[in-house]
Scaffold this active site. Structure first.
Site, short mmCIF file in Angstrom:
data_model
loop_
_atom_site.label_atom_id
_atom_site.label_comp_id
_atom_site.label_asym_id
_atom_site.label_seq_id
_atom_site.Cartn_x
_atom_site.Cartn_y
_atom_site.Cartn_z
N CYS A 28 0.85 -1.18 0.00
CA CYS A 28 0.00 0.00 0.00
C CYS A 28 0.89 1.24 0.00
O CYS A 28 1.86 1.32 0.76
CB CYS A 28 -0.95 0.08 1.19
SG CYS A 28 -2.12 -1.27 1.27
N ARG B 202 3.89 -0.25 -4.72
CA ARG B 202 3.64 -0.81 -3.39
C ARG B 202 2.30 -1.54 -3.32
O ARG B 202 2.00 -2.19 -2.32
CB ARG B 202 3.65 0.31 -2.34
CG ARG B 202 4.94 1.08 -2.30
CD ARG B 202 4.86 2.18 -1.27
NE ARG B 202 4.75 1.64 0.05
CZ ARG B 202 5.78 1.35 0.85
NH1 ARG B 202 7.00 1.57 0.42
NH2 ARG B 202 5.59 0.86 2.04
N TRP C 89 -2.86 -2.70 -1.73
CA TRP C 89 -2.53 -4.11 -1.92
C TRP C 89 -3.39 -4.85 -0.92
O TRP C 89 -3.17 -4.74 0.28
CB TRP C 89 -1.05 -4.35 -1.67
CG TRP C 89 -0.60 -5.75 -1.95
CD1 TRP C 89 -0.24 -6.27 -3.16
CD2 TRP C 89 -0.45 -6.82 -1.01
NE1 TRP C 89 0.12 -7.58 -3.02
CE2 TRP C 89 0.00 -7.95 -1.71
CE3 TRP C 89 -0.65 -6.93 0.37
CZ2 TRP C 89 0.25 -9.17 -1.10
CZ3 TRP C 89 -0.41 -8.15 0.98
CH2 TRP C 89 0.04 -9.25 0.24
N ASN D 290 -1.79 1.84 5.88
CA ASN D 290 -0.89 0.80 5.36
C ASN D 290 -0.52 -0.07 6.55
O ASN D 290 -0.01 0.45 7.55
CB ASN D 290 0.36 1.45 4.76
CG ASN D 290 1.41 0.43 4.38
OD1 ASN D 290 1.12 -0.74 4.17
ND2 ASN D 290 2.66 0.88 4.29
N GLY D 291 -0.77 -1.37 6.46
CA GLY D 291 -0.45 -2.27 7.56
C GLY D 291 -1.62 -3.21 7.82
O GLY D 291 -2.51 -3.36 6.97
N GLU E 97 17.37 -17.74 -7.28
CA GLU E 97 17.07 -16.37 -7.68
C GLU E 97 16.50 -16.34 -9.12
O GLU E 97 15.53 -15.63 -9.39
CB GLU E 97 18.34 -15.51 -7.57
CG GLU E 97 18.21 -14.09 -8.04
CD GLU E 97 17.03 -13.32 -7.45
OE1 GLU E 97 16.47 -13.75 -6.43
OE2 GLU E 97 16.65 -12.30 -8.04
N LYS F 269 12.66 -14.96 -10.05
CA LYS F 269 12.55 -13.83 -10.99
C LYS F 269 11.60 -14.22 -12.11
O LYS F 269 10.72 -13.47 -12.49
CB LYS F 269 13.94 -13.53 -11.55
CG LYS F 269 14.17 -12.13 -11.94
CD LYS F 269 14.63 -11.23 -10.82
CE LYS F 269 13.88 -11.41 -9.54
NZ LYS F 269 14.48 -10.79 -8.39
N GLU G 85 7.79 -14.81 -10.82
CA GLU G 85 7.00 -13.67 -10.33
C GLU G 85 6.52 -12.76 -11.45
O GLU G 85 5.48 -12.15 -11.33
CB GLU G 85 7.75 -12.88 -9.25
CG GLU G 85 8.90 -12.01 -9.71
CD GLU G 85 9.51 -11.18 -8.55
OE1 GLU G 85 10.71 -10.97 -8.57
OE2 GLU G 85 8.76 -10.77 -7.65
N HIS H 130 16.15 -37.51 -6.67
CA HIS H 130 15.45 -37.91 -5.44
C HIS H 130 13.98 -37.51 -5.48
O HIS H 130 13.34 -37.41 -4.44
CB HIS H 130 16.16 -37.31 -4.22
CG HIS H 130 17.57 -37.77 -4.10
ND1 HIS H 130 17.91 -39.06 -3.74
CD2 HIS H 130 18.75 -37.15 -4.37
CE1 HIS H 130 19.22 -39.20 -3.76
NE2 HIS H 130 19.76 -38.04 -4.14
N LYS I 197 5.89 -4.27 -4.02
CA LYS I 197 7.34 -4.13 -3.88
C LYS I 197 7.80 -4.28 -2.43
O LYS I 197 8.73 -5.01 -2.14
CB LYS I 197 7.75 -2.76 -4.41
CG LYS I 197 9.23 -2.48 -4.35
CD LYS I 197 9.96 -3.28 -5.37
CE LYS I 197 11.45 -3.03 -5.34
NZ LYS I 197 12.17 -4.10 -6.04
O1 M6R Z 1 12.71 -5.11 0.35
P1 M6R Z 1 13.23 -6.49 0.59
O2 M6R Z 1 14.54 -6.75 -0.05
O3 M6R Z 1 13.25 -6.85 2.06
O4 M6R Z 1 12.17 -7.45 -0.10
C1 M6R Z 1 12.26 -8.84 0.04
C2 M6R Z 1 11.40 -9.54 -0.98
O5 M6R Z 1 10.06 -9.20 -0.81
C3 M6R Z 1 11.81 -9.22 -2.42
O6 M6R Z 1 13.15 -9.48 -2.63
C4 M6R Z 1 10.98 -10.05 -3.42
O7 M6R Z 1 11.27 -11.40 -3.28
C5 M6R Z 1 11.24 -9.55 -4.85
N1 M6R Z 1 10.02 -9.10 -5.44
C6 M6R Z 1 11.79 -10.58 -5.76
O8 M6R Z 1 12.11 -10.03 -7.00
#
Ligand code: M6R
Length: 613
Positions: free
Chosen positions: A2, A27, A74, A98-99, A486, A490, A493, A509, A608
């Site tokens: 948010c 956000r 969000w 927000n929260g 990673e 990527k 998502e 396995h 984000k």
């Molecule tokens: O702001 P942060 O680095 O703490 O965020 C952690 C994750 O939410 C963030 O890295 C998320 O996995 C990304 N969207 C991945 O690309």
């Protein structure tokens, strides 16, 4: 999660709020709304499902107001609907939040006896009801009383119908930053919304009340004592938070990696002399991180979420190789509930781009409460994690707007390399010559990444093969396994293609049963010491018909029948291959998402900065 913004001043509020919401949209982007004080009509609220552009279309051009609040959501409590969009109004109170208010159900029941009933399914509306129930004309008293009843995390901007042109704000757990400018007072979840007006800002402390008027922001404790605000300055300019000719923020941020790494590495290189020789070594004196932090450690725990956690997996490999002490990597949301064993000889490293991730922040607080040493690797200056950590290593990646983290990840990797080299040197486990050589190699990855970026079109061909895939696997060993985690997050998502990362030796396995003809497997084989083993694993998937995309070193000898595509990385020593390989995987994910016609920067259901648990 948010985005929230409040403005009161001498400009049209709608323009400031809508521009701010557009920059905070990363956000959360399922619905948006604004409320503004308007002459004669009191508070006018406009909300819509969808993105800020859809809200914008509903806001009358002539909305005459110089004070208002805005929110981009969000969803947590309640689905995506106009009713659940913010702002929420109850009686005199209109607020954005927000929260998460954890005890909202019991509060709702209690407040229903006062004749107040919610129209939405949100926890936020219950907060509006609570504040309204406590309001008798003194906003400060009502807010101070309300927060003693609220459990959970919040950042609120609140309008009181009978107090035109004033905005009250309070936060706990969720971020708020503010600045006072000639055009008025402005507060928001993130500095990016303030950038076009000011580079100077302050972080609102938790559990204090800010009252914004046109010409001042007064911050007081709950008891009413006036506090001074410590201003910070960002070095970013407005353009660093814009697309600058790229189609998407993600594409721009991928291309910013050479600069982000230079900014992260270079200021930490200091000339040392020993026996008449000069060496460039990592040095964190300017960061205020003393070598004593690393002395006498018996253990390191790295804790973070998502991509930041994947950077931590690479950190573990580096620390164990060079510092030779045991390292564990924990997902922050698990770490905090597993009653970790911590003591003064344990270093807990938290990693976060935003510095606001709720689980990572909670993990840090737990570590501190149990007496561990704490160091955070954070990108956003002044963020909660940075402020609450004993020591902070800032990555200087600049603002990262795309939900998919790219430049923040490689900057976090650089931070781990630097910290691993320095700590090993400081503890006498790495000779000065070796430390200087590794540091030089690290600096040279900047050029190698540039070489990869020059080849970006080459990777589009691969994405064309992936767009129809429904499942995909990443495999690797050692550093390549950490990187495959990673690569997988990527891709999934932003492309919505199901993907998994596997330690290549683990396939047999269980996972091999999922390898059917033409299932894409991205095989990372950049590490010569395990190349032969990796080749065996590639043979295993190939034998079952997998479509193999191989990412490897130029000199790796691998039979052409084993792959459909081969990407040779620029020459670096194996230890530094994760940087260039990461960029290749980012470009593959980016192109695949784009070719699938998806919203690259704002993938569905995600946001984000994850400030809820
Ligand atoms: O702001 P942060 O680095 O703490 O965020 C952690 C994750 O939410 C963030 O890295 C998320 O996995 C990304 N969207 C991945 O690309």
């Amino acid at each position: 999660m948010c985005g929230i913004i409040g403005f009161t001043g001498y400009e049209r509020a709608k323009d400031v709020l809508l521009a701010g919401l557009a920059s905070l949209e990363y956000r959360g982007y399922d619905s948006a709304g604004i409320s503004c004080f308007t002459k004669d009509k009191g508070i006018t609220t406009i909300k819509s499902v969808g993105k800020v552009s859809e809200l914008k279309a509903l806001v009358p051009e002539d909305l005459a107001s110089t004070c208002g609040i805005g929110h981009t959501r969000w969803a947590t409590h309640g689905g995506v609907s106009r009713e659940n969009a913010h702002p929420h109004t109850c009686g005199n109170v209109t607020l954005i939040h927000n929260g998460i208010i954890e005890n909202y159900l019991s509060l709702r029941d209690e407040l229903s006896t006062t004749g107040r009933s919610p129209v939405s399914d949100t926890d936020s509306e219950i907060a509006a009801m609570l504040i309204d129930s406590l309001y008798t004309g003194d906003a400060h008293t009502a807010i101070a009383a309300a927060v003693t009843r609220l459990e959970g995390a919040y950042a609120f901007c609140i309008l009181f119908a009978d107090q035109p042109d004033k905005i009250y704000c309070i936060r706990k757990g969720s971020p708020l930053v503010a600045c006072q400018t000639e055009m008025g007072s402005i507060i928001a979840s993130d500095m990016v919304a303030l950038l076009r007006y000011s580079k100077d800002y302050f972080v609102l402390e938790e559990n204090v009340i800010a009252c914004l008027t046109r010409d001042a922001i007064e911050v007081t404790t709950l008891e009413g004592k006036v506090l001074a605000s410590d201003y910070l300055t960002v070095t970013w300019d407005v353009s660093s938070a814009q697309k600058n000719g790229f189609k998407h923020y993600m594409e721009k941020e991928i291309h910013e990696q050479p600069d982000a790494l230079l900014r992260t590495i270079t200021p930490r290189l200091v000339k040392y002399s020993e026996s008449g020789e000069f060496y460039m070594l990592p040095d964190f004196t300017a960061d205020g991180i003393p070598d004593t932090l690393f002395l006498g450690l018996t253990r390191i725990i790295i804790t973070a979420c998502g991509t930041a956690m994947h950077a931590g997996m690479m950190g573990k490999i580096l620390f164990e190789e060079f510092l030779r002490i045991p390292v564990t990597v924990d997902i922050a949301s698990e770490f905090r509930y597993q009653n970790p064993i911590l003591d003064a000889n344990t270093l807990v490293i938290t990693v976060s781009q935003s510095g606001e991730t709720a689980d990572t922040l909670a993990a840090l607080r737990l570590a501190r409460s149990k007496g561990a040493r704490t160091l955070s690797i954070v990108n956003v200056k002044g963020s909660s994690i940075a402020r609450e950590s004993e020591y902070v290593f800032y990555t200087h990646a600049g603002p990262e707007i795309a939900v998919a983290s790219t430049k923040a990840y490689t900057a976090q990797l650089a931070a781990f390399y630097l910290i691993a080299f320095r700590s090993a040197f400081a503890c006498g486990r790495m000779p000065i010559e070796q430390c200087a050589k590794y540091t030089e190699d690290l600096s040279s990855v900047v050029l190698s990444i540039e070489r990869v970026l020059e080849r970006r079109d080459e990777f589009k061909t691969i994405s064309r093969h992936l767009i129809k895939a429904s499942d995909l696997f990443f495999i690797g060993r050692g550093m390549d396994y950490a990187l495959s985690c990673e690569g997988s997050i990527k891709l999934k998502e932003i492309t919505y293609i199901h993907s998994e990362s596997y330690a290549a030796g683990e396939l047999k396995h269980g996972t091999l049963s999922l390898i059917a003809p033409d299932v894409p497997v991205i095989a990372l084989a950049t590490q010569h010491d395990v190349l032969a083993k990796m080749v065996s694993n590639i043979k295993e998937v190939r034998a079952r018909g997998a479509f193999v995309i191989l990412v490897t070193a130029k000199d790796a000898v691998i039979e052409p029948e084993l792959y459909d595509f081969r990407i040779d990385l620029p020459e670096t020593s194996d230890r530094f291959a994760p940087f260039t390989a990461a960029v290749v995987l980012q470009l593959i994910a980016y192109n695949t998402s784009y070719l699938r016609g998806l919203d690259v920067d704002q993938p569905r259901h995600l946001a984000k900065s994850v400030t809820v648990e």
